[in-house]
Design an enzyme around this catalytic site. Sequence first.
Site, PDB file in Angstrom:
ATOM      1  N   ASP A 138      -4.026   5.003  16.861  1.00 36.28           N
ATOM      2  CA  ASP A 138      -2.842   4.471  15.761  1.00 36.28           C
ATOM      3  C   ASP A 138      -3.366   4.459  14.593  1.00 36.28           C
ATOM      4  OD1 ASP A 138      -4.482   2.726  17.570  1.00 36.28           O
ATOM      5  OD2 ASP A 138      -3.677   1.196  16.186  1.00 36.28           O
ATOM      6  N   ASN A 139      -4.764   4.701  14.419  1.00 41.42           N
ATOM      7  CA  ASN A 139      -5.250   4.427  12.806  1.00 41.42           C
ATOM      8  C   ASN A 139      -5.642   5.806  12.235  1.00 41.42           C
ATOM      9  OD1 ASN A 139      -4.840   1.799  12.953  1.00 41.42           O
ATOM     10  ND2 ASN A 139      -6.806   1.169  13.688  1.00 41.42           N
TER      11      ASN A 139
ATOM     12  N   ASP B 173      -5.264   2.464   7.459  1.00 41.26           N
ATOM     13  CA  ASP B 173      -5.785   1.414   8.053  1.00 41.26           C
ATOM     14  C   ASP B 173      -7.275   0.712   8.086  1.00 41.26           C
ATOM     15  OD1 ASP B 173      -3.009   1.345   8.768  1.00 41.26           O
ATOM     16  OD2 ASP B 173      -3.265   1.010  10.902  1.00 41.26           O
TER      17      ASP B 173
ATOM     18  N   ARG C  84       0.773  -1.279   0.123  1.00 39.50           N
ATOM     19  CA  ARG C  84      -0.036  -0.190  -0.082  1.00 39.50           C
ATOM     20  C   ARG C  84       0.814   1.291  -0.064  1.00 39.50           C
ATOM     21  NH1 ARG C  84      -2.651  -0.440   6.155  1.00 39.50           N
ATOM     22  NH2 ARG C  84      -0.553  -0.432   7.264  1.00 39.50           N
TER      23      ARG C  84
HETATM   24  P1  AMP Z   1      -5.099  -2.549  13.711  1.00 44.96           P
HETATM   25  O1  AMP Z   1      -6.293  -2.508  14.524  1.00 44.96           O
HETATM   26  O2  AMP Z   1      -5.020  -3.538  12.699  1.00 44.96           O
HETATM   27  O3  AMP Z   1      -4.643  -1.194  13.362  1.00 44.96           O
HETATM   28  O4  AMP Z   1      -3.774  -3.132  14.760  1.00 44.96           O
HETATM   29  C1  AMP Z   1      -3.489  -2.943  16.069  1.00 44.96           C
HETATM   30  C2  AMP Z   1      -2.104  -3.387  16.377  1.00 44.96           C
HETATM   31  O5  AMP Z   1      -2.184  -4.768  16.336  1.00 44.96           O
HETATM   32  C3  AMP Z   1      -0.867  -2.818  15.306  1.00 44.96           C
HETATM   33  O6  AMP Z   1      -0.103  -2.741  16.214  1.00 44.96           O
HETATM   34  C4  AMP Z   1      -0.956  -4.181  14.501  1.00 44.96           C
HETATM   35  O7  AMP Z   1       0.530  -4.070  13.933  1.00 44.96           O
HETATM   36  C5  AMP Z   1      -1.192  -5.331  15.403  1.00 44.96           C
HETATM   37  N1  AMP Z   1      -1.614  -6.467  14.740  1.00 44.96           N
HETATM   38  C6  AMP Z   1      -2.922  -6.502  14.158  1.00 44.96           C
HETATM   39  N2  AMP Z   1      -2.811  -7.917  13.429  1.00 44.96           N
HETATM   40  C7  AMP Z   1      -1.720  -8.457  14.011  1.00 44.96           C
HETATM   41  C8  AMP Z   1      -0.973  -9.636  13.648  1.00 44.96           C
HETATM   42  N3  AMP Z   1      -1.806 -10.798  12.927  1.00 44.96           N
HETATM   43  N4  AMP Z   1       0.189 -10.080  14.046  1.00 44.96           N
HETATM   44  C9  AMP Z   1       0.974  -9.178  14.662  1.00 44.96           C
HETATM   45  N5  AMP Z   1       0.453  -7.693  14.980  1.00 44.96           N
HETATM   46  C10 AMP Z   1      -0.831  -7.287  14.515  1.00 44.96           C
HETATM   47 MG    MG Z   2      -3.655  -0.014  12.707  1.00 52.27          MG
END
Ligand code: AMP
Ligand code: MG
Length: 493
Positions: free
Chosen positions: A254-255, A264, A178
């Site tokens: 964080d998003n 994200d 992306r």
């Molecule tokens: P997200 O809600 O997808 O934006 O992710 C929130 C946090 O969880 C971020 O720090 C991501 O890098 C981490 N994260 C989400 N899915 C995974 C995964 N399958 N393995 C490792 N880290 C993850």
């Molecule tokens: Mg994220």
Amino acid sequence: MSVAAGPLFAFDNSFVRELEGLYEPWQAAPAPAPELLVLNDALATDLGVDPTVLRTADGVDVLVGNTVPPGAQPVAQAYAGHQFGGYSPRLGDGRALLLGEVLDARGQRHDLHLKGSGRTPFARGGDGKAAVGPMLREYVVSEAMHALGIPTARSLAVVATGEDVVRESMLPGAVLSRVAASHIRVGTFEYTAALRDPELLRALADHAIARHHPDAATADSPYLAFFQGVVDAQADLIARWMAVGFVHGVMNTDNMAVSGQTIDYGPCAFMDVYDPATVFSSIDHGGRYAYGNQPQIALWNLARLGESLLPLIAPTQEQALEPATAVLRSFTTRYEDRRRVHFGAKLGLADAGPDDDGLIDRFLNLLHEHDVDFTAGFRSLSTALGEGDPTRALFADPAAFDAWGAEWRPRVAAQHDRDSAEVAAAMDRVNPVYIPRNHLVEDVLSRGTFGELEPLHALLGVLAHPFDERPGLERYAHPAPADFGDYRTFCGT
Ligand code: AMP
Ligand code: MG
């Protein structure tokens, strides 16, 4: 990992150069049998890369993370974040990598990012992987948002890894590549502020100013001006989301990018029948990130950014608090202004003012009361300016629409510089016919997961021109069939 021959992208990695301490150098996990599922040829060309080169085995190895292209310096970026209101001091790219920053033909800088590329030092309990379905969702929805004119990260490719990932069942894994103006998040500022290293915080802010809000650099108070720049960009972004019925689904700090782009994509989806309480994410039990809450959540997140910036704004917290609060408070007015512009345009008003808010709100209330599809309801309105109006039929009680129309038509006609054909054409340029409808997205994701890619390409072709109604594409414009049921999307997938 091996190094590919010949230059591919023109990299210039300013984040890595300037912000040591905010990343960990890292490499992608090897993908055993990469297979290109979808490539964005036009975006590749914009980035100065020949798409036919990306389609070769060497190109696919770059897109899946098996090869580090010359000039790339892959890193996992560090950030913190408030998730559903609770603070996590260390999140970071757990399954993603910033490959590097690409300068396009016009000299514009873009992050090139991989998602699903394996565990990193920030992975915590996660497997670092991603399944094909969610990566295709991010591809489809982000490209649809781009075509709708909404600031967004874009998708370059999805490559199946040839490896299964463990979810509720075993699913084929994939890596999404992306492209975004940057991946600097509110959470990047929270993380840096918590390090209590004022020079690093200043370096991050200067970096973000140079990339996203360059006018702030010459303002009397550059960091306050930067904060204002982010507030304004987010106010417009959220108003644009609202105007197309987009629900991000996981508006954690964080998003949220300080660039003002949508990033994200997780459990995101478009609302069908208009209802401010619409929630799709299976984990959003309290409806924190419901459609109608998005402006307030943006404000909440921006408060976290403001707190992080306080040490840069004035020597003492007391001195910084008042000007920072004033900037934060400006969000609401700014959002209302932008909402009026975008929703006004949907009603055919080029000059909507505060007096038009009632007209906008009453139309939305009508959609709500009569369970009218948001996208179809607005799109139909341009026909309601003329004879033989099909819009009335969308409402259980057409007379309720007639009453609203009797107020709306004279207001539109009062814009003397445009005749009704011009107004109708302008409305059709902002009210899409085609959005990524949930039942269509689910269908292409589940087929794509098992290698049937034609429906995906067909949907992408439709969504690339959301405002141009084309014969033969009726099924893409229709709301979900009644048996599609209550739609839920899954996060962290
Ligand atoms: P997200 O809600 O997808 O934006 O992710 C929130 C946090 O969880 C971020 O720090 C991501 O890098 C981490 N994260 C989400 N899915 C995974 C995964 N399958 N393995 C490792 N880290 C993850
Ligand atoms: Mg994220």
